[in-house]
Write a protein that holds these residues in place. Structure first.
Motif, PDB file in Angstrom:
ATOM      1  N   THR A 221       0.828  -1.212   0.000  1.00 11.80           N
ATOM      2  CA  THR A 221       0.000   0.000   0.000  1.00 11.80           C
ATOM      3  C   THR A 221       0.858   1.255   0.000  1.00 11.80           C
ATOM      4  OG1 THR A 221      -0.173   0.030   2.426  1.00 11.80           O
ATOM      5  CG2 THR A 221      -1.915  -1.129   1.206  1.00 11.80           C
ATOM      6  N   PRO A 223       3.089   4.401  -1.256  1.00 13.96           N
ATOM      7  CA  PRO A 223       2.777   5.289  -2.383  1.00 13.96           C
ATOM      8  C   PRO A 223       3.343   4.824  -3.720  1.00 13.96           C
ATOM      9  CG  PRO A 223       3.365   6.575  -0.455  1.00 13.96           C
ATOM     10  CD  PRO A 223       3.620   5.146  -0.098  1.00 13.96           C
ATOM     11  N   GLU A 227      -0.849   0.258  -8.671  1.00 15.57           N
ATOM     12  CA  GLU A 227      -2.145   0.771  -8.230  1.00 15.57           C
ATOM     13  C   GLU A 227      -3.186  -0.312  -7.957  1.00 15.57           C
ATOM     14  OE1 GLU A 227      -3.933   3.322 -11.206  1.00 15.57           O
ATOM     15  OE2 GLU A 227      -2.858   2.276 -12.793  1.00 15.57           O
ATOM     16  N   ARG A 230      -2.290  -2.072  -4.724  1.00 15.78           N
ATOM     17  CA  ARG A 230      -2.487  -1.107  -3.635  1.00 15.78           C
ATOM     18  C   ARG A 230      -3.964  -1.063  -3.230  1.00 15.78           C
ATOM     19  NH1 ARG A 230      -1.777   5.127  -3.072  1.00 15.78           N
ATOM     20  NH2 ARG A 230      -0.560   5.227  -1.158  1.00 15.78           N
ATOM     21  N   HIS A 234      -5.484  -2.493   0.424  1.00 12.02           N
ATOM     22  CA  HIS A 234      -6.269  -1.613   1.291  1.00 12.02           C
ATOM     23  C   HIS A 234      -7.508  -2.359   1.782  1.00 12.02           C
ATOM     24  CE1 HIS A 234      -8.055   2.028   2.916  1.00 12.02           C
ATOM     25  NE2 HIS A 234      -9.166   1.724   2.268  1.00 12.02           N
ATOM     26  N   GLU A 254      -2.504   6.731   5.653  1.00 10.25           N
ATOM     27  CA  GLU A 254      -2.160   8.069   5.182  1.00 10.25           C
ATOM     28  C   GLU A 254      -2.155   8.073   3.658  1.00 10.25           C
ATOM     29  OE1 GLU A 254       1.651   8.789   6.894  1.00 10.25           O
ATOM     30  OE2 GLU A 254       0.954   8.571   8.973  1.00 10.25           O
ATOM     31  N   ASP A 255      -3.172   8.695   3.058  1.00 11.12           N
ATOM     32  CA  ASP A 255      -3.294   8.737   1.594  1.00 11.12           C
ATOM     33  C   ASP A 255      -3.240   7.334   0.996  1.00 11.12           C
ATOM     34  OD1 ASP A 255      -3.478  11.535   1.542  1.00 11.12           O
ATOM     35  OD2 ASP A 255      -1.292  11.742   1.554  1.00 11.12           O
ATOM     36  N   GLY A 256      -3.922   6.405   1.644  1.00  8.47           N
ATOM     37  CA  GLY A 256      -3.990   5.036   1.145  1.00  8.47           C
ATOM     38  C   GLY A 256      -2.861   4.140   1.587  1.00  8.47           C
ATOM     39  N   ALA A 257      -1.824   4.696   2.202  1.00 10.05           N
ATOM     40  CA  ALA A 257      -0.685   3.896   2.664  1.00 10.05           C
ATOM     41  C   ALA A 257      -0.919   3.448   4.103  1.00 10.05           C
ATOM     42  CB  ALA A 257       0.603   4.704   2.563  1.00 10.05           C
ATOM     43  N   TRP A 258      -0.779   2.145   4.344  1.00 12.93           N
ATOM     44  CA  TRP A 258      -0.927   1.597   5.692  1.00 12.93           C
ATOM     45  C   TRP A 258       0.447   1.600   6.359  1.00 12.93           C
ATOM     46  CZ3 TRP A 258      -5.280  -1.218   7.983  1.00 12.93           C
ATOM     47  CH2 TRP A 258      -6.478  -1.011   7.273  1.00 12.93           C
TER      48      TRP A 258
END
Length: 265
Positions: A221, A223, A227, A230, A234, A254-258
């Motif tokens: 996940t 950045p 895609e 990712r 999620h 955070e913005d899709g990042a775990w």
């Protein structure tokens, strides 16, 4: 050609034999831990993954109650605090006992080629296009691609032609004719898959232990991750946090990042 969306379904989780655990604890003097049965803390199947990790951890140090191990004078009785200490002290080996199995549906072979790089603590059973003949080419498009009309028109036209070629080959080889042996069907099907795009949607069963899941969730996940994978992880992360919050509750998104509080457990 049909548009599809990657899907995640949790199909397996740990299930403990509490009678066997009870017999063991009585033998080693860990009866006080059994008191949690009466409080309803160990008999909910949704907590079995956490209970298994705690059981394995306490066995390592014989920390069922103070005094069983002369070196242990006090123990944590709250499971969240106990498992939080497991994570913070990087005692990740006990997490390897806890496995979750997923069926990943409508994921591309782009994704599966990246996923199989994660090997320790993992089992994979993927749909075989050597045996499964393609009659259509399901395909996932990210939102940004769907917002480009010319791109979508050209992409779907190309995929339609590739799909028609699959059907033409099956007819040309007479694969549905009476008496065609399965070995011949398999031989030609294996050849035909070479003309399918790497983005064609497929499926697999993917099982991993919590130690591997924690690492993979962070890595896939991030950045810079691809895609589709990712997006998939999620959804896996959301499922895991619901199933075992004490083992995955330290992540922030955070913005899709775990991002875990405790890394390399």
């Amino acid at each position: 050609m049909k548009r599809v969306e990657p899907q995640v379904r949790l199909i397996s989780r740990p299930q403990l034999d509490y009678e066997a655990i009870t017999d063991y604890l009585k033998e080693v003097g860990g009866e006080s831990w059994l008191g949690r049965f009466d409080r309803g803390e160990l008999d909910d199947h949704l907590n079995d993954p956490q209970n298994l990790a705690e059981f394995a951890g306490r066995l390592c140090y014989r920390s069922w109650e103070p005094g069983l191990n002369p070196n242990v004078t006090r123990v944590r009785t709250d499971q969240d605090a106990y498992l939080g200490n497991i994570l913070s002290s990087l005692h990740g080996s006990v997490l390897e006992h806890v496995n979750f199995g997923f069926v990943l549906h409508n994921v591309s072979r782009v994704l599966t080629h990246e996923l199989i790089r994660h090997r320790p603590g993992v089992a994979v059973s993927q749909e075989s296009l050597r045996f499964v003949r393609l009659s259509d080419l399901p395909f996932w498009f990210p939102d940004w691609a769907q917002d480009d009309p010319e791109l979508m028109e050209r992409a779907e036209d190309m995929l339609q032609k590739m799909e028609e070629f699959q059907l033409w080959m099956a007819d040309h080889f007479g694969l549905d004719d009476e008496g065609v042996k399965f070995a011949e069907k398999k031989h030609k099907t294996s050849f035909m898959r070479r003309f399918a795009p790497e983005g064609v949607a497929t499926g697999l069963v993917w099982t991993a232990n919590v130690r591997t899941l924690r690492h993979t969730l962070e890595a896939r996940t991030a950045p810079g991750a691809e895609e589709e994978i990712r997006l998939l992880f999620h959804r896996i992360g959301e499922t895991l946090r619901q199933e075992a919050p004490a083992l995955f509750g330290d992540y922030t998104v955070e913005d899709g990042a775990w991002v875990p509080q405790w890394r390399k457990v």
